[in-house]
Design a protein around this motif. Structure first.
Motif, PDB file in Angstrom:
ATOM      1  N   ALA A 128       0.709  -1.202   0.100  1.00  0.00           N
ATOM      2  CA  ALA A 128       0.086  -0.041   0.016  1.00  0.00           C
ATOM      3  C   ALA A 128       0.990   1.273   0.244  1.00  0.00           C
ATOM      4  O   ALA A 128       1.887   1.145   0.836  1.00  0.00           O
ATOM      5  CB  ALA A 128      -1.126  -0.026   1.289  1.00  0.00           C
ATOM      6  N   PRO A 129       0.491   2.274  -0.734  1.00  0.00           N
ATOM      7  CA  PRO A 129       0.939   3.557  -0.577  1.00  0.00           C
ATOM      8  C   PRO A 129       0.344   4.228   0.554  1.00  0.00           C
ATOM      9  O   PRO A 129      -0.867   4.428   0.641  1.00  0.00           O
ATOM     10  CB  PRO A 129       0.946   4.185  -2.027  1.00  0.00           C
ATOM     11  CG  PRO A 129      -0.314   3.689  -2.297  1.00  0.00           C
ATOM     12  CD  PRO A 129      -0.609   2.255  -1.826  1.00  0.00           C
ATOM     13  N   MET A 130       1.227   4.951   1.382  1.00  0.00           N
ATOM     14  CA  MET A 130       1.098   5.956   2.517  1.00  0.00           C
ATOM     15  C   MET A 130       0.398   7.098   1.854  1.00  0.00           C
ATOM     16  O   MET A 130       0.604   7.781   0.866  1.00  0.00           O
ATOM     17  CB  MET A 130       1.917   6.040   3.275  1.00  0.00           C
ATOM     18  CG  MET A 130       2.425   4.916   4.101  1.00  0.00           C
ATOM     19  SD  MET A 130       3.752   5.381   5.407  1.00  0.00           S
ATOM     20  CE  MET A 130       4.391   3.661   5.729  1.00  0.00           C
ATOM     21  N   GLU A 131      -0.770   7.591   2.284  1.00  0.00           N
ATOM     22  CA  GLU A 131      -1.415   8.713   1.847  1.00  0.00           C
ATOM     23  C   GLU A 131      -0.526   9.977   2.041  1.00  0.00           C
ATOM     24  O   GLU A 131       0.174  10.089   3.119  1.00  0.00           O
ATOM     25  CB  GLU A 131      -3.000   9.028   2.756  1.00  0.00           C
ATOM     26  CG  GLU A 131      -3.855   7.835   2.471  1.00  0.00           C
ATOM     27  CD  GLU A 131      -5.041   8.377   3.278  1.00  0.00           C
ATOM     28  OE1 GLU A 131      -5.378   9.475   3.351  1.00  0.00           O
ATOM     29  OE2 GLU A 131      -5.663   7.156   3.499  1.00  0.00           O
ATOM     30  N   ASN A 132      -0.600  10.799   1.169  1.00  0.00           N
ATOM     31  CA  ASN A 132      -0.010  11.972   1.222  1.00  0.00           C
ATOM     32  C   ASN A 132       1.434  11.727   1.294  1.00  0.00           C
ATOM     33  O   ASN A 132       2.199  12.790   2.076  1.00  0.00           O
ATOM     34  CB  ASN A 132      -0.387  13.134   2.391  1.00  0.00           C
ATOM     35  CG  ASN A 132       0.108  14.407   2.254  1.00  0.00           C
ATOM     36  OD1 ASN A 132       0.257  14.908   0.929  1.00  0.00           O
ATOM     37  ND2 ASN A 132       0.083  15.048   3.237  1.00  0.00           N
ATOM     38  N   THR A 133       2.029  11.049   0.347  1.00  0.00           N
ATOM     39  CA  THR A 133       3.466  10.718   0.345  1.00  0.00           C
ATOM     40  C   THR A 133       4.002  10.776  -1.016  1.00  0.00           C
ATOM     41  O   THR A 133       3.166  10.704  -2.040  1.00  0.00           O
ATOM     42  CB  THR A 133       3.735   9.350   1.022  1.00  0.00           C
ATOM     43  OG1 THR A 133       3.232   8.386   0.083  1.00  0.00           O
ATOM     44  CG2 THR A 133       3.508   9.296   2.465  1.00  0.00           C
ATOM     45  N   PRO A 134       5.164  10.818  -1.462  1.00  0.00           N
ATOM     46  CA  PRO A 134       5.579  10.781  -2.785  1.00  0.00           C
ATOM     47  C   PRO A 134       4.995   9.727  -3.577  1.00  0.00           C
ATOM     48  O   PRO A 134       4.767   9.812  -4.787  1.00  0.00           O
ATOM     49  CB  PRO A 134       7.033  10.851  -2.635  1.00  0.00           C
ATOM     50  CG  PRO A 134       7.424  11.222  -1.279  1.00  0.00           C
ATOM     51  CD  PRO A 134       6.451  10.899  -0.558  1.00  0.00           C
ATOM     52  N   GLY A 135       5.033   8.329  -2.907  1.00  0.00           N
ATOM     53  CA  GLY A 135       4.479   7.131  -3.695  1.00  0.00           C
ATOM     54  C   GLY A 135       3.134   7.230  -4.069  1.00  0.00           C
ATOM     55  O   GLY A 135       2.727   6.955  -5.354  1.00  0.00           O
TER      56      GLY A 135
END
Length: 447
Positions: A128-135
């Motif tokens: 999962a990509p974490m919210e509000n991150t570059p990914g």
């Protein structure tokens, strides 16, 4: 009965007992002997294997063409990596440097891309990509494979090595190549590392105000299970109840997990004290445990003592601690699980320090739901399956990230803004339907 017959019967009984004891003794003796022989064979096999290993090690050290590649420590560490890495994607041998990085991960801040990754089907995969991150802002999705880091293939990288390369000083750049298995799409992205700070518990708008989203339906999103997750969840529920909540949606989509203790505490918010939340089972008794709910019990009750309906949203990005909570509430009939099948990361890794400063990170147990379902590799299958397509999922992730839609071309941004979260809409309808059913039951009982 005549004395002779009594005596004969007694002799037969004694003979039968002695024969049974002798037979039992023979069986036990044979088993002990067999175990002893097996133990000796196992020891012999270990010695023979170690002798073979030692021979190969010395042959490489003595005869390999590049002398600068055959230091004993390097060879042994490489052999240990291969041995442990062959067990499963989550077990690994950690050099002293790797072990230090692991401790730093849990004790301090770091620069990264906000991607929770694991090994799945032999590939470095985004859980999962974490919210509000570059990914997340780059549109990376659960299930995407990172096939290259800085142009180097990840095929033979250990998980720890890959994580180490993705992380770095905040403000520095890293180039990764992403492959999406469902479409075959491959793209190269250059991203800037940031200090990753995740808001654990938020409302529908990504804030901490917690308004009702449909008259009397509450909504809480948990992004990760950190040290304050359960405390923040309880505070959110108090706000929602003060606002008149009568049913709730708990959103665990794109939540990669976190602390086991927090998963147990979150589940404890919805079930009676003392209820089994999760258990672990391994090969030794030390690895077997049962975790039970603590605290005051179910907080989702009305003033009349009626339990409020609860719907839990999950998807492929829900893993580990998220699956523990969802599986517990599903088994106990406390919530309806809606969405898509979860990731299936339900194993326990123990970190065992070694004398030279290295460590062994070893899978020692699996997580089981209250009904003894193994989470690992199986995941949690929702009660109500509501699939969404990849474009919709990508747009929803971007909408959750402040400024996320700004990365899209204008025509695509307009389309993304109009995308409906059908899983959330179905959850709202389900809560309202359960509330109507409760009302009919109350009316029927009172009449």
């Amino acid at each position: 009965m005549q004395p002779e017959k009594k005596m004969k019967l007694r002799r037969n009984l004694i003979f039968s007992s002695v024969a049974a004891l002798l037979a039992l003794n023979f069986i036990i003796g044979a088993r002990v002997y067999s175990d002893s022989v097996k133990s000796r064979r196992d020891r012999l096999s270990v010695y023979q294997s170690l002798e073979l290993f030692s021979q190969v090690l010395n042959m490489i050290h003595r005869e390999y063409v590049d002398a600068d590649k055959v230091a004993y420590r390097d060879l042994i560490y490489s052999a240990l990596r291969g041995m442990v890495g062959s067990l499963d994607p989550h077990s690994e041998f950690l050099t002293p440097e790797d072990f230090k990085d692991l401790r730093d991960d849990t004790e301090g801040s770091f620069g990264g891309l906000g991607l929770v990754v694991g090994i799945r089907d032999g590939f470095l995969t985004v859980i999962a990509p974490m919210e509000n991150t570059p990914g997340a802002r780059a549109g990376i999705m659960p299930g995407d494979r990172i096939i290259k880091i800085e142009g180097e293939s990840t095929e033979k990288m250990t998980l720890q090595e890959a994580v180490h390369r993705l992380r770095g000083k905040p403000g520095t750049k890293v180039t990764i190549t992403i492959q999406r298995p469902s479409t075959g799409m491959v793209r190269e992205l250059t991203l800037t590392r940031e200090v990753i700070e995740v808001e654990l518990v938020r409302d529908i708008n990504g804030k901490k105000e917690f308004p009702l989203i449909d008259r009397n339906v509450g909504y809480v999103r948990i992004s990760q299970f950190g040290e304050k997750t359960a405390r923040e969840l309880r505070a959110a529920i108090r706000k929602l109840k003060d606002n008149g909540m009568r049913g709730m949606i708990l959103d665990l989509r794109w939540n990669p997990g976190g602390l086991l203790d927090q998963a147990v505490e979150v589940a404890s918010v919805f079930v009676p004290k003392g209820t089994v939340v999760v258990s672990t089972r391994g090969r030794t008794l030390f690895q077997n445990s049962v975790r039970r709910a603590s605290g005051p019990g179910d907080l989702l009750v009305t003033q009349d003592g009626e339990r409020m309906p609860l719907v839990v949203l999950v998807n492929l990005g829900s893993a580990s601690a998220s699956e523990i909570v969802a599986g517990c509430l599903q088994d106990l009939g406390r919530a309806v699980i809606l969405g898509e099948k979860t990731f299936g990361k339900g194993s326990v890794q123990s970190v065992l320090p070694l004398p030279d400063g290295s460590a062994l990170k070893l899978t020692t147990a699996y997580y089981y739901t209250p009904n003894k379902r193994c989470i690992h590799r199986e995941g949690i299958v929702p009660d109500v399956v509501v699939p969404i397509d990849e474009d919709t999922e990508r747009y929803l992730l971007l909408k959750r990230t402040p400024g996320g839609l700004d990365s899209l071309p204008e025509n695509e941004r307009v389309r993304a803004e109009m995308v409906e979260d059908i899983q959330l809409s179905r959850a709202v309808d389900l809560v309202k339907g359960l509330l109507r059913f409760q009302e009919r039951v109350v009316r029927a009982n009172s009449g």
